[in-house]
Design a protein around this motif. Sequence first.
Motif, PDB file in Angstrom:
ATOM      1  N   ASP A  18       0.712  -1.423   0.098  1.00  0.00           N
ATOM      2  CA  ASP A  18      -0.236   0.218   0.056  1.00  0.00           C
ATOM      3  C   ASP A  18       0.793   1.408   0.344  1.00  0.00           C
ATOM      4  O   ASP A  18      -0.227   2.496  -0.088  1.00  0.00           O
ATOM      5  N   GLY A  19       1.831   1.095  -0.286  1.00  0.00           N
ATOM      6  CA  GLY A  19       3.097   2.229  -0.564  1.00  0.00           C
ATOM      7  C   GLY A  19       3.564   2.756   1.244  1.00  0.00           C
ATOM      8  O   GLY A  19       4.399   4.157   1.178  1.00  0.00           O
ATOM      9  N   VAL A  20       3.524   2.086   1.986  1.00  0.00           N
ATOM     10  CA  VAL A  20       3.441   2.404   3.327  1.00  0.00           C
ATOM     11  C   VAL A  20       5.406   2.641   3.763  1.00  0.00           C
ATOM     12  O   VAL A  20       5.691   1.043   3.536  1.00  0.00           O
ATOM     13  N   SER A  21       6.279   3.275   4.132  1.00  0.00           N
ATOM     14  CA  SER A  21       7.775   3.309   4.201  1.00  0.00           C
ATOM     15  C   SER A  21       7.949   2.103   4.906  1.00  0.00           C
ATOM     16  O   SER A  21       6.958   1.629   5.828  1.00  0.00           O
ATOM     17  N   ASN A  22       8.760   1.349   4.582  1.00  0.00           N
ATOM     18  CA  ASN A  22       9.979   0.236   5.800  1.00  0.00           C
ATOM     19  C   ASN A  22      10.049   0.448   6.855  1.00  0.00           C
ATOM     20  O   ASN A  22       9.462   0.266   8.116  1.00  0.00           O
ATOM     21  N   ARG A  23      10.670   2.189   7.298  1.00  0.00           N
ATOM     22  CA  ARG A  23      10.545   2.352   8.774  1.00  0.00           C
ATOM     23  C   ARG A  23       9.800   2.716   9.378  1.00  0.00           C
ATOM     24  O   ARG A  23       9.432   2.173  10.738  1.00  0.00           O
ATOM     25  N   ARG A  27       7.701  -0.081  12.255  1.00  0.00           N
ATOM     26  CA  ARG A  27       7.285   1.240  13.862  1.00  0.00           C
ATOM     27  C   ARG A  27       5.940  -0.268  14.137  1.00  0.00           C
ATOM     28  O   ARG A  27       5.802  -0.286  15.391  1.00  0.00           O
ATOM     29  N   ARG A  28       4.776  -0.018  13.674  1.00  0.00           N
ATOM     30  CA  ARG A  28       3.833  -0.613  13.859  1.00  0.00           C
ATOM     31  C   ARG A  28       3.481  -2.058  13.834  1.00  0.00           C
ATOM     32  O   ARG A  28       2.842  -2.055  14.406  1.00  0.00           O
ATOM     33  N   MET A  29       4.459  -2.489  13.381  1.00  0.00           N
ATOM     34  CA  MET A  29       5.003  -3.899  13.645  1.00  0.00           C
ATOM     35  C   MET A  29       5.720  -3.967  14.718  1.00  0.00           C
ATOM     36  O   MET A  29       5.948  -5.821  14.569  1.00  0.00           O
ATOM     37  N   GLU A  30       6.208  -3.482  15.124  1.00  0.00           N
ATOM     38  CA  GLU A  30       6.953  -3.764  16.111  1.00  0.00           C
ATOM     39  C   GLU A  30       8.131  -4.367  16.012  1.00  0.00           C
ATOM     40  O   GLU A  30       8.562  -6.191  16.860  1.00  0.00           O
ATOM     41  N   VAL A  31       8.900  -4.985  14.876  1.00  0.00           N
ATOM     42  CA  VAL A  31       9.004  -6.132  13.555  1.00  0.00           C
ATOM     43  C   VAL A  31      10.940  -5.062  13.514  1.00  0.00           C
ATOM     44  O   VAL A  31      10.404  -3.840  13.166  1.00  0.00           O
ATOM     45  N   PRO A  32      11.897  -5.317  13.747  1.00  0.00           N
ATOM     46  CA  PRO A  32      13.615  -4.721  12.781  1.00  0.00           C
ATOM     47  C   PRO A  32      13.152  -4.547  11.303  1.00  0.00           C
ATOM     48  O   PRO A  32      13.334  -4.955  10.567  1.00  0.00           O
ATOM     49  N   PRO A  33      13.791  -2.880  11.085  1.00  0.00           N
ATOM     50  CA  PRO A  33      13.661  -3.095  10.336  1.00  0.00           C
ATOM     51  C   PRO A  33      14.695  -3.229   8.533  1.00  0.00           C
ATOM     52  O   PRO A  33      13.955  -3.652   7.263  1.00  0.00           O
ATOM     53  N   THR A  35      14.881  -7.247   8.808  1.00  0.00           N
ATOM     54  CA  THR A  35      13.402  -7.862   8.626  1.00  0.00           C
ATOM     55  C   THR A  35      12.738  -7.716   7.253  1.00  0.00           C
ATOM     56  O   THR A  35      11.945  -8.353   7.127  1.00  0.00           O
ATOM     57  N   ILE A  36      12.331  -6.080   8.076  1.00  0.00           N
ATOM     58  CA  ILE A  36      11.586  -6.120   7.418  1.00  0.00           C
ATOM     59  C   ILE A  36      11.336  -5.711   5.595  1.00  0.00           C
ATOM     60  O   ILE A  36      10.545  -5.679   4.607  1.00  0.00           O
ATOM     61  N   GLY A  37      12.985  -5.342   5.566  1.00  0.00           N
ATOM     62  CA  GLY A  37      13.453  -4.729   4.813  1.00  0.00           C
ATOM     63  C   GLY A  37      13.571  -5.926   3.927  1.00  0.00           C
ATOM     64  O   GLY A  37      13.412  -6.926   2.544  1.00  0.00           O
ATOM     65  N   TYR A  38      14.357  -7.721   4.031  1.00  0.00           N
ATOM     66  CA  TYR A  38      14.438  -9.576   3.148  1.00  0.00           C
ATOM     67  C   TYR A  38      12.786  -9.267   3.415  1.00  0.00           C
ATOM     68  O   TYR A  38      12.735  -9.749   2.488  1.00  0.00           O
TER      69      TYR A  38
END
Length: 263
Positions: A18-23, A27-33, A35-38
Amino acid sequence: MNFHGTEVREKALTLLRDGVSNREVARRMEVPPGTIGYWLHMDRAKRGECPGRGSFRPCPRCDGRELDQAAYAYLLGLYLGDGHISQHASVRAPSLAITCGEGWPGLMDECEAAMRTVFPDNSVCRVRRTGCRDVKVYSKHLYCLFPQHGHGRKHERPIALADWQREIVDAHPWELIRGLVHSDGCRNMNWTTRVVKGERKRYEYPRYWFTNVSDDIRQLYTDTLDRLGVEWKHCTRHGKPYNISVARRASVALMDAHIGPKH
């Protein structure tokens, strides 16, 4: 070590698409950045959207790749209405963004479909904004396909079609009109009153309305309507001739057959 389940990963990917940034997703999911990038990289790889020189087909203008002209004519109309091209210093390629109101989900779908057809090897995303979304595509060849791009707002600089664009518009005039109306126009119900046998009665009738500040873009719109046999007229509001109305019954019926209301 924290392990994140499939449900968390899928929610994160939905936000990213939906276009929400990785950062912000991190923050919302409380997951390390990281991990989100991977997750994002693996999702793009699974869908064949990872960038790479060998995976992209050449540009229609630079290398003669076949271009879906009908989809391009529609996208050109959207761009001239509610689109803009920009490039940030941190990004390798410029982006084309078409701003669509939240009340027109069908328009967003059509816009995204046209982008994917014109740019079959580039990913398309939707970026949420207040009351609307930007449907976006990134490509190094946006300037090739949209030579109308320039500094400043469109109405502050000349807008003219290149010869090759004119050939496409001549072949697919209704698609250009659809794009212009879907971006800067609408189909609505107008009304007036008439005195019939001494009694004032109200009459309603459908009308297509197009509003654009650029003289050149309005001229392109009306010239194309002329070629299609659609009757139109200028409607000046508050001293500003920015509005084009199509209200004749036969012309509205013709527009309905090819355009119809936004949805």
